[in-house]
Motif scaffolding. Structure first.
Motif, mmCIF file in Angstrom:
data_model
loop_
_atom_site.group_PDB
_atom_site.id
_atom_site.type_symbol
_atom_site.label_atom_id
_atom_site.label_comp_id
_atom_site.label_asym_id
_atom_site.label_seq_id
_atom_site.Cartn_x
_atom_site.Cartn_y
_atom_site.Cartn_z
ATOM 1 N N GLY A 177 -12.151 -20.482 4.079
ATOM 2 C CA GLY A 177 -11.421 -21.134 5.161
ATOM 3 C C GLY A 177 -10.733 -22.399 4.695
ATOM 4 N N GLN A 178 -9.414 -22.436 4.836
ATOM 5 C CA GLN A 178 -8.620 -23.609 4.487
ATOM 6 C C GLN A 178 -7.583 -23.851 5.559
ATOM 7 O OE1 GLN A 178 -7.172 -22.470 0.537
ATOM 8 N NE2 GLN A 178 -8.626 -23.877 -0.409
ATOM 9 N N LEU A 179 -7.221 -25.103 5.763
ATOM 10 C CA LEU A 179 -6.224 -25.470 6.760
ATOM 11 C C LEU A 179 -4.837 -25.010 6.328
ATOM 12 C CD1 LEU A 179 -5.383 -27.023 9.354
ATOM 13 C CD2 LEU A 179 -5.174 -29.079 7.905
ATOM 14 N N ASN A 180 -4.136 -24.322 7.223
ATOM 15 C CA ASN A 180 -2.759 -23.900 6.986
ATOM 16 C C ASN A 180 -1.821 -24.990 7.518
ATOM 17 O OD1 ASN A 180 -0.310 -22.638 6.705
ATOM 18 N ND2 ASN A 180 -0.703 -21.030 8.211
ATOM 19 N N LEU A 181 -1.374 -25.860 6.628
ATOM 20 C CA LEU A 181 -0.530 -26.989 7.036
ATOM 21 C C LEU A 181 0.785 -26.535 7.646
ATOM 22 C CD1 LEU A 181 -1.098 -29.488 4.102
ATOM 23 C CD2 LEU A 181 -1.658 -29.871 6.508
ATOM 24 N N ASN A 182 1.277 -25.358 7.272
ATOM 25 C CA ASN A 182 2.564 -24.894 7.783
ATOM 26 C C ASN A 182 2.523 -24.528 9.265
ATOM 27 O OD1 ASN A 182 4.011 -25.160 5.352
ATOM 28 N ND2 ASN A 182 3.202 -23.212 4.610
ATOM 29 N N GLU A 183 1.309 -24.417 9.834
ATOM 30 C CA GLU A 183 1.195 -24.174 11.273
ATOM 31 C C GLU A 183 0.768 -25.422 12.036
ATOM 32 O OE1 GLU A 183 1.813 -21.799 13.520
ATOM 33 O OE2 GLU A 183 2.743 -20.515 12.009
ATOM 34 N N LEU A 184 0.448 -26.488 11.321
ATOM 35 C CA LEU A 184 -0.095 -27.679 11.982
ATOM 36 C C LEU A 184 0.876 -28.261 12.997
ATOM 37 C CD1 LEU A 184 -2.337 -29.781 12.253
ATOM 38 C CD2 LEU A 184 -1.282 -31.044 10.361
ATOM 39 N N THR A 185 2.132 -28.405 12.615
ATOM 40 C CA THR A 185 3.089 -29.016 13.550
ATOM 41 C C THR A 185 3.473 -28.074 14.683
ATOM 42 O OG1 THR A 185 4.819 -28.497 11.925
ATOM 43 C CG2 THR A 185 4.039 -30.776 12.028
ATOM 44 N N ASN A 186 3.342 -26.753 14.475
ATOM 45 C CA ASN A 186 3.514 -25.846 15.611
ATOM 46 C C ASN A 186 2.434 -26.112 16.650
ATOM 47 O OD1 ASN A 186 5.813 -24.426 14.841
ATOM 48 N ND2 ASN A 186 4.651 -22.909 13.682
ATOM 49 N N TYR A 187 1.188 -26.290 16.179
ATOM 50 C CA TYR A 187 0.113 -26.614 17.115
ATOM 51 C C TYR A 187 0.387 -27.944 17.815
ATOM 52 C CZ TYR A 187 -4.187 -28.538 18.929
ATOM 53 O OH TYR A 187 -5.102 -29.135 19.757
ATOM 54 N N LEU A 188 0.786 -28.958 17.059
ATOM 55 C CA LEU A 188 1.001 -30.280 17.653
ATOM 56 C C LEU A 188 2.154 -30.279 18.645
ATOM 57 C CD1 LEU A 188 0.553 -32.397 14.407
ATOM 58 C CD2 LEU A 188 -1.020 -32.330 16.361
ATOM 59 N N ASN A 189 3.139 -29.417 18.441
ATOM 60 C CA ASN A 189 4.269 -29.344 19.362
ATOM 61 C C ASN A 189 3.993 -28.379 20.513
ATOM 62 O OD1 ASN A 189 7.359 -29.814 19.908
ATOM 63 N ND2 ASN A 189 7.040 -27.610 20.022
ATOM 64 N N TYR A 190 3.575 -27.156 20.187
ATOM 65 C CA TYR A 190 3.440 -26.101 21.191
ATOM 66 C C TYR A 190 2.041 -25.989 21.792
ATOM 67 C CZ TYR A 190 7.909 -24.480 19.273
ATOM 68 O OH TYR A 190 9.219 -24.401 18.859
ATOM 69 N N GLY A 191 1.049 -26.592 21.156
ATOM 70 C CA GLY A 191 -0.322 -26.482 21.644
ATOM 71 C C GLY A 191 -1.049 -25.276 21.106
ATOM 72 N N THR A 192 -0.396 -24.511 20.226
ATOM 73 C CA THR A 192 -1.001 -23.332 19.628
ATOM 74 C C THR A 192 -0.256 -22.994 18.348
ATOM 75 O OG1 THR A 192 -1.573 -21.001 20.025
ATOM 76 C CG2 THR A 192 0.507 -21.752 20.913
#
Length: 636
Positions: A177-192
């Motif tokens: 398990g590792q953090l996928n940074l390329n989805e981080l800002t999608n979560y921060l903007n869209y909530g998911t």
């Protein structure tokens, strides 16, 4: 409704597939299926399947999974419900196919043998499924049209692992398990997350897609879209549309009452849940079981009076639960565990207690109202952006780029000083020719991500903009003459609905072993609703969901239909300003994510300070960061 998992290996690794491993994967899904379990491995050890069962249809052992075809060639695991499985069965029996159970699973299995992937277009319901062909050594997996059910997978170095929930995939020793940074800002903007998950190398199969895996590799195909079958607008009159909508809803609700266990309705007292109750009452000889949640100390968030009005009107067997901040805070860590990925929607909190109440009452299947707003322009921001795009935004976008950029840069300092980041981002979108509509919420838009993220991570800030452009490109590719309202609704149906709203219903409902069904998201309704012209769907530019409201005037009280939209929410502004303030601040600022220097500590402290002093209502933003921090701590 169940939990499924599996491993496919094209390498001869002795420890890659085993019964012990499959059991560990299925055990972590026990909440999805407390009634029985099963594991199966092919003779050549290329495929292993695991299953947890929540028995809804055919409660006998004959319906258990993994299920094999009579000749042993095909094996299936399936999560969901197929409401027309009896009709499919009748058709297949006429062709000579045999059955050993009364389950919908067996109709999928025989249907796949008879029709291949085309069986998906015959099925009515919700699903995440996988079928292994022992002869071809090929896996077929699919997710339902709308994305009501989840399906995740890992594919690397010839090893393919899938499951209904990410936590089962993480049980496999090969997955780190590792953090996928390329989805981080999608979560921060869209909530998911949007395209992939927040775990590196773990993907989500998109709604309306299937995949095939064999020794040649992995192929993913789209088999359904909300827009791809639309050739023209319906020519029905507004009155005829209203009649057709009601007919389709009655059919959809009747289909979703198929169950061998008790069922009921989540009732908020809004038009969607109230309509579920009204139409179910027409079909039942006993009272409908209804369930409502409210807040003890913050009455303005409650819709209890409306829910009670509907419960009284239709003589339902009504259940309520009231919660406060003391109830909510202790379950936050459990929430992020069940969600797999952080879900920034505060509704997850009251939904947890509502699901718990439902299961404890003995009800296992529940009808919910999701999907209506996304089809009939039910959110105020839809009307706002629809009108804005047709006026000021269109005019601003037509200006020469140099002038647009100059206006944006001139106004930027003032709007930043006023914390008006959403307004500023709309200007940025127009200045740089981005799409206007991105979906239901933009929690941290790119202009604010520029402040929230440290400079080393600024490269991530434009990812949400790219995703918005991609979804608009996709709809124009499928229907070049789509109007802007269709593009708005397609955007909602493509990601916010399946990946945020439906995932919260699935994950939190299944945390308490209940199955949620979504009558408004019958694909026949969605396909019809997308043909309604915008001039009819937004005939009254001040009233949301006008065509549906007109359709149900003969069924529901007008004070229910036309009351101001309150929405199902949680009082996170108040909780994070008072009772949760110290806990949330300490959790976020001491998070490993802060030590990784992803976030600007000073800006987060400013968010807390402005929120505490009531200078700004930053509860939604702080809840987004709190959920992310709790999730990261739990999984990493």
């Amino acid at each position: 409704m169940c939990g499924i998992a599996g491993v496919i290996s094209f390498h001869k690794q002795a420890d890659c597939i085993s019964y012990d491993l499959l059991k560990r994967m299925s055990d972590v899904l026990k909440h999805r299926g407390p009634d029985s379990e099963g594991q199966w491995i092919s003779n050549d050890y290329r495929c292993g399947l695991a299953f947890r069962r929540l028995a809804i249809i055919d409660l006998s052992e004959a319906a258990n999974q993994p299920m094999n075809s009579f000749d042993g060639r095909f094996s299936i695991v399936f999560n969901g419900e197929i409401y027309n499985h009896a009709l499919i069965r009748k058709e297949l029996e006429a062709k000579g196919y045999q059955y050993k159970s009364k389950s919908d699973t067996e109709s999928i299995l025989n249907g796949f043998i008879a029709y291949g992937p085309e069986i998906l277009n015959k099925m009515l319901g919700m699903w995440g499924l996988a079928i292994w062909d022992n002869e071809k050594r090929e896996l077929f997996a699919a997710r339902d049209r709308i994305g009501i059910k989840p399906l995740y997978y890992y594919y690397k170095d010839g090893i393919f692992i899938f499951s209904s929930e990410i936590k089962a995939i993480l049980r496999h020793p090969i997955v780190v398990g590792q953090l996928n940074l390329n989805e981080l800002t999608n979560y921060l903007n869209y909530g998911t997350s949007i395209r992939n998950t927040l775990f590196s190398d773990i993907h989500k199969l998109p709604a309306g897609h299937f995949l095939k895996l064999n020794t040649n590799g992995l192929e993913v195909h789209q088999y359904w879209s909300a827009i791809d079958k639309i050739e023209s607008y319906t020519e029905l009159s507004p009155t005829e549309i209203q009649i057709e909508l009601l007919n389709k809803l009655r059919t959809s609700i009747k289909d979703r009452m198929m169950s061998d266990v008790p069922f009921g309705v989540f009732l908020s007292g809004g038009i969607d849940s109230s309509l579920n109750v009204a139409l179910m009452s027409e079909l039942m000889t006993r009272p409908v079981d209804t369930f409502t949640v409210g807040f003890k100390e913050l009455e303005k968030y409650n819709e209890l009076q409306y829910a009670r009005q509907i419960a009284k009107l239709y003589n339902t067997n009504h259940h309520e639960i009231l919660i406060d901040h003391n109830d909510a805070q202790p379950i936050l860590d459990e929430l992020v565990w069940h969600e797999d990925e952080p879900n920034a929607d505060p509704v997850c909190v009251p939904l947890y207690f509502l699901s718990k109440l439902t299961r404890e009452s003995g009800t296992i299947v529940i009808q919910v109202g999701e999907g209506s707003d996304e089809q009939f322009c039910g959110y105020p921001w839809m009307l706002r952006d629809y009108k804005f795009e047709r006026s000021y935004f269109r005019y601003f976008s037509s200006l020469p780029k140099a002038i647009k950029v100059l206006i944006y840069k001139s106004i930027k300092p003032a709007l930043q000083g006023l914390n008006q980041y959403m307004m500023l981002d709309y200007l940025r979108r127009g200045a740089y020719s981005n799409e206007l509509y991105w979906g239901g919420s933009s929690i941290f838009p790119p202009v604010e991500l520029n402040v929230l993220l440290t400079k080393n991570y600024h490269y991530l800030r434009e990812i949400p903009s790219f995703e918005a452009s991609e979804i608009h490109r996709k709809i124009l590719e499928q229907k070049r003459d789509s109007d802007y309202l269709q593009r708005i609704l397609f955007t909602e149906l493509s990601w916010r609905l399946p990946e945020l709203l439906l995932m919260r219903i699935d994950k939190i409902g299944m945390a308490h072993s209940i199955e949620a069904r979504v009558p408004f998201l019958d694909h026949r309704i969605v396909e019809f609703s997308m043909t309604i012209p915008d001039k009819i769907k937004v005939a009254d530019k001040k009233t949301t969901k006008i065509i549906l409201k007109k359709a149900v005037e003969s069924i529901l009280p007008k004070e229910i239909i036309y009351r101001p939209k309150q929405g199902f929410w949680a009082p996170v502004n108040e909780w994070l300003r008072n009772h949760w303030f110290a806990f949330a601040k300490d959790t976020i600022l001491s998070s490993e994510l802060m030590r990784m220097e992803i976030f600007n500590r000073n800006y987060i402290e400013k968010l807390f300070a402005d929120h505490k002093s009531s200078k700004s209502n930053n509860g939604y933003k702080l809840f987004t960061l709190l959920t992310l921090s709790l999730w990261y701590k739990r999984y990493f």
